[in-house]
Scaffold this motif. Structure first.
Motif, PDB file in Angstrom:
ATOM      1  N   ASP A  51       0.858  -1.133  -0.076  1.00  0.00           N
ATOM      2  CA  ASP A  51      -0.265  -0.039   0.118  1.00  0.00           C
ATOM      3  C   ASP A  51       0.841   1.304  -0.107  1.00  0.00           C
ATOM      4  OD1 ASP A  51      -2.242   1.409   0.064  1.00  0.00           O
ATOM      5  OD2 ASP A  51      -3.157   0.463   1.718  1.00  0.00           O
ATOM      6  N   GLN A  52       0.398   2.476  -0.056  1.00  0.00           N
ATOM      7  CA  GLN A  52       1.105   3.380  -0.345  1.00  0.00           C
ATOM      8  C   GLN A  52       1.559   3.812   1.263  1.00  0.00           C
ATOM      9  OE1 GLN A  52       1.313   5.701  -2.863  1.00  0.00           O
ATOM     10  NE2 GLN A  52       0.567   3.892  -3.778  1.00  0.00           N
ATOM     11  N   ILE A  53       2.423   4.916   1.190  1.00  0.00           N
ATOM     12  CA  ILE A  53       3.156   5.232   2.440  1.00  0.00           C
ATOM     13  C   ILE A  53       3.233   6.592   2.600  1.00  0.00           C
ATOM     14  CG2 ILE A  53       5.532   5.057   3.864  1.00  0.00           C
ATOM     15  CD1 ILE A  53       5.198   2.351   3.389  1.00  0.00           C
ATOM     16  N   ASP A  54       2.618   7.412   3.394  1.00  0.00           N
ATOM     17  CA  ASP A  54       2.454   8.698   3.747  1.00  0.00           C
ATOM     18  C   ASP A  54       2.746   8.889   5.080  1.00  0.00           C
ATOM     19  OD1 ASP A  54       2.014  11.224   4.214  1.00  0.00           O
ATOM     20  OD2 ASP A  54       0.076  11.152   3.082  1.00  0.00           O
ATOM     21  N   GLY A  67      -1.956   7.016  21.013  1.00  0.00           N
ATOM     22  CA  GLY A  67      -1.592   8.265  21.686  1.00  0.00           C
ATOM     23  C   GLY A  67      -0.284   8.660  21.251  1.00  0.00           C
ATOM     24  N   PRO A  68       0.310   9.762  21.848  1.00  0.00           N
ATOM     25  CA  PRO A  68       1.499  10.440  21.216  1.00  0.00           C
ATOM     26  C   PRO A  68       2.667   9.401  21.217  1.00  0.00           C
ATOM     27  CG  PRO A  68       1.076  11.420  23.609  1.00  0.00           C
ATOM     28  CD  PRO A  68      -0.102  10.407  23.060  1.00  0.00           C
ATOM     29  N   ALA A  69       3.651   9.701  20.362  1.00  0.00           N
ATOM     30  CA  ALA A  69       4.838   8.856  20.066  1.00  0.00           C
ATOM     31  C   ALA A  69       5.750   8.900  21.492  1.00  0.00           C
ATOM     32  CB  ALA A  69       5.646   9.269  18.855  1.00  0.00           C
ATOM     33  N   TYR A  70       6.215   7.693  22.003  1.00  0.00           N
ATOM     34  CA  TYR A  70       7.036   7.881  23.332  1.00  0.00           C
ATOM     35  C   TYR A  70       8.384   8.217  22.972  1.00  0.00           C
ATOM     36  CZ  TYR A  70       9.149   3.322  22.236  1.00  0.00           C
ATOM     37  OH  TYR A  70       9.857   2.301  21.925  1.00  0.00           O
ATOM     38  N   LYS A  71       8.937   8.252  21.785  1.00  0.00           N
ATOM     39  CA  LYS A  71      10.125   8.981  21.469  1.00  0.00           C
ATOM     40  C   LYS A  71      10.367   9.183  20.080  1.00  0.00           C
ATOM     41  CE  LYS A  71      12.741   4.540  20.757  1.00  0.00           C
ATOM     42  NZ  LYS A  71      13.937   3.576  21.405  1.00  0.00           N
ATOM     43  N   ARG A  72      11.392  10.086  19.584  1.00  0.00           N
ATOM     44  CA  ARG A  72      11.655  10.275  18.472  1.00  0.00           C
ATOM     45  C   ARG A  72      13.039   9.988  18.290  1.00  0.00           C
ATOM     46  NH1 ARG A  72      10.462  16.329  15.401  1.00  0.00           N
ATOM     47  NH2 ARG A  72      11.075  15.861  13.366  1.00  0.00           N
ATOM     48  N   GLU A  73      13.374   9.171  17.503  1.00  0.00           N
ATOM     49  CA  GLU A  73      14.778   8.749  17.520  1.00  0.00           C
ATOM     50  C   GLU A  73      15.123   8.208  16.099  1.00  0.00           C
ATOM     51  OE1 GLU A  73      16.651   6.588  20.910  1.00  0.00           O
ATOM     52  OE2 GLU A  73      16.314   4.945  19.510  1.00  0.00           O
ATOM     53  N   GLY A  74      16.380   8.424  15.493  1.00  0.00           N
ATOM     54  CA  GLY A  74      16.841   7.546  14.203  1.00  0.00           C
ATOM     55  C   GLY A  74      15.922   7.941  12.957  1.00  0.00           C
ATOM     56  N   GLY A  75      15.408   9.308  13.126  1.00  0.00           N
ATOM     57  CA  GLY A  75      14.567   9.614  11.799  1.00  0.00           C
ATOM     58  C   GLY A  75      13.146   9.070  12.002  1.00  0.00           C
ATOM     59  N   ALA A  76      12.788   8.719  13.269  1.00  0.00           N
ATOM     60  CA  ALA A  76      11.363   8.168  13.226  1.00  0.00           C
ATOM     61  C   ALA A  76      10.774   8.515  14.652  1.00  0.00           C
ATOM     62  CB  ALA A  76      11.530   6.556  13.255  1.00  0.00           C
ATOM     63  N   TYR A  77       9.437   8.445  14.651  1.00  0.00           N
ATOM     64  CA  TYR A  77       8.733   8.446  15.916  1.00  0.00           C
ATOM     65  C   TYR A  77       8.230   7.199  16.068  1.00  0.00           C
ATOM     66  CZ  TYR A  77       7.638  13.510  14.633  1.00  0.00           C
ATOM     67  OH  TYR A  77       7.622  14.672  14.236  1.00  0.00           O
ATOM     68  N   THR A  91       5.363  -4.985  19.357  1.00  0.00           N
ATOM     69  CA  THR A  91       5.437  -4.126  20.482  1.00  0.00           C
ATOM     70  C   THR A  91       5.417  -2.542  20.112  1.00  0.00           C
ATOM     71  OG1 THR A  91       8.024  -4.336  20.419  1.00  0.00           O
ATOM     72  CG2 THR A  91       6.835  -6.067  21.941  1.00  0.00           C
ATOM     73  N   ASP A  92       6.208  -1.995  19.053  1.00  0.00           N
ATOM     74  CA  ASP A  92       6.231  -0.783  18.728  1.00  0.00           C
ATOM     75  C   ASP A  92       5.936  -0.645  17.050  1.00  0.00           C
ATOM     76  OD1 ASP A  92       8.047   0.388  20.834  1.00  0.00           O
ATOM     77  OD2 ASP A  92       8.748  -1.678  20.698  1.00  0.00           O
ATOM     78  N   VAL A  93       5.361   0.508  16.840  1.00  0.00           N
ATOM     79  CA  VAL A  93       5.464   0.953  15.298  1.00  0.00           C
ATOM     80  C   VAL A  93       6.173   2.205  15.363  1.00  0.00           C
ATOM     81  CG1 VAL A  93       3.468   1.432  13.524  1.00  0.00           C
ATOM     82  CG2 VAL A  93       2.810  -0.110  15.568  1.00  0.00           C
ATOM     83  N   ILE A  94       6.786   2.165  13.873  1.00  0.00           N
ATOM     84  CA  ILE A  94       7.614   3.497  13.750  1.00  0.00           C
ATOM     85  C   ILE A  94       7.320   3.901  12.349  1.00  0.00           C
ATOM     86  CG2 ILE A  94       9.662   2.752  15.074  1.00  0.00           C
ATOM     87  CD1 ILE A  94      10.825   1.577  12.492  1.00  0.00           C
ATOM     88  N   VAL A  95       7.206   5.175  12.293  1.00  0.00           N
ATOM     89  CA  VAL A  95       6.906   6.037  11.240  1.00  0.00           C
ATOM     90  C   VAL A  95       8.101   7.190  11.035  1.00  0.00           C
ATOM     91  CG1 VAL A  95       5.411   7.636  12.233  1.00  0.00           C
ATOM     92  CG2 VAL A  95       5.280   7.194   9.876  1.00  0.00           C
ATOM     93  N   SER A  96       8.469   7.284   9.764  1.00  0.00           N
ATOM     94  CA  SER A  96       9.491   8.321   9.709  1.00  0.00           C
ATOM     95  C   SER A  96       9.188   9.760  10.084  1.00  0.00           C
ATOM     96  CB  SER A  96       9.843   8.394   8.055  1.00  0.00           C
ATOM     97  OG  SER A  96       9.051   8.646   7.071  1.00  0.00           O
ATOM     98  N   ASP A  97      10.081  10.788  10.439  1.00  0.00           N
ATOM     99  CA  ASP A  97       9.839  12.057  10.712  1.00  0.00           C
ATOM    100  C   ASP A  97      10.429  12.903   9.436  1.00  0.00           C
ATOM    101  OD1 ASP A  97      12.360  12.234  11.125  1.00  0.00           O
ATOM    102  OD2 ASP A  97      12.395  12.403  13.102  1.00  0.00           O
ATOM    103  N   ASP A  98      10.377  14.117   9.470  1.00  0.00           N
ATOM    104  CA  ASP A  98      10.894  14.977   8.251  1.00  0.00           C
ATOM    105  C   ASP A  98      12.384  14.879   8.274  1.00  0.00           C
ATOM    106  OD1 ASP A  98       8.141  15.205   7.454  1.00  0.00           O
ATOM    107  OD2 ASP A  98       7.592  16.705   8.528  1.00  0.00           O
ATOM    108  N   THR A  99      12.890  14.399   9.279  1.00  0.00           N
ATOM    109  CA  THR A  99      14.423  14.417   8.934  1.00  0.00           C
ATOM    110  C   THR A  99      15.019  13.346   8.064  1.00  0.00           C
ATOM    111  OG1 THR A  99      14.808  13.222  10.944  1.00  0.00           O
ATOM    112  CG2 THR A  99      14.650  15.525  11.328  1.00  0.00           C
TER     113      THR A  99
END
Length: 169
Positions: A51-54, A67-77, A91-99
């Protein structure tokens, strides 16, 4: 027949909404939110590159779901998840941040890459090939999703190059 409001009395509906939001906020702090019924379809298909990735969409979806991300690390929430995909605990789901130079969505599965590979084949029919000969080989599917070692767990993710912003073609 109708309740009469004075000019200074607050409307009831916004107060009920505020009370509900406060109650939900308190509940979220006390217990981790369970995954919504759409989790397997939305996140599962994205992670498998089906599927698409946005990243803006997924950040909003995960924030609403967990709820809110518990950390922002390695270019990801990073979001804590009480979820299951392909029969494996997530246990975790990660999504890229704008960096990040890539747009990606991934999950951390509480199992080995060998076992999550088998589970994905059984549940989704998607096969992975080892693409290196290292002690901890990366596995890749034909659509482009990858399975990698993450300490004693596995990361399954789909990463794509960011599209050009509108007007830069």
């Amino acid at each position: 027949m109708f309740a009469r409001r004075t000019p200074l009395s607050p409307p009831a509906a916004p107060l009920r909404r505020l009370a509900a939001v406060a109650l939900l906020a308190g509940a979220g702090a006390a217990a981790q939110a369970a995954a919504p019924s759409t989790f397997g379809t939305i996140v599962g298909n994205a992670v498998l590159c089906l599927d698409q990735i946005d990243n803006a969409y997924f950040h909003a979806y995960l924030s609403t779901s967990f709820g809110p991300a518990y950390k922002r690390e390695g270019g990801a929430y990073w979001f804590k998840a009480d979820a299951s995909l392909w029969g494996a605990a997530i246990t975790d789901v990660i999504v890229s941040d704008d960096t990040s130079a890539l747009t990606f969505v991934g999950v951390v599965a509480d199992t080995t890459p060998e076992k999550i590979d088998e589970a994905i084949v059984a549940a989704a029919g998607l096969h992975y090939k080892k693409i290196d000969a290292s002690k901890y080989p990366v596995r890749e599917s034909s659509p482009g999703s990858k399975i990698v070692y993450f300490r004693t767990k596995s990361k399954v993710f789909c990463a794509k190059y960011k599209p050009l912003p509108p007007g830069n073609k």
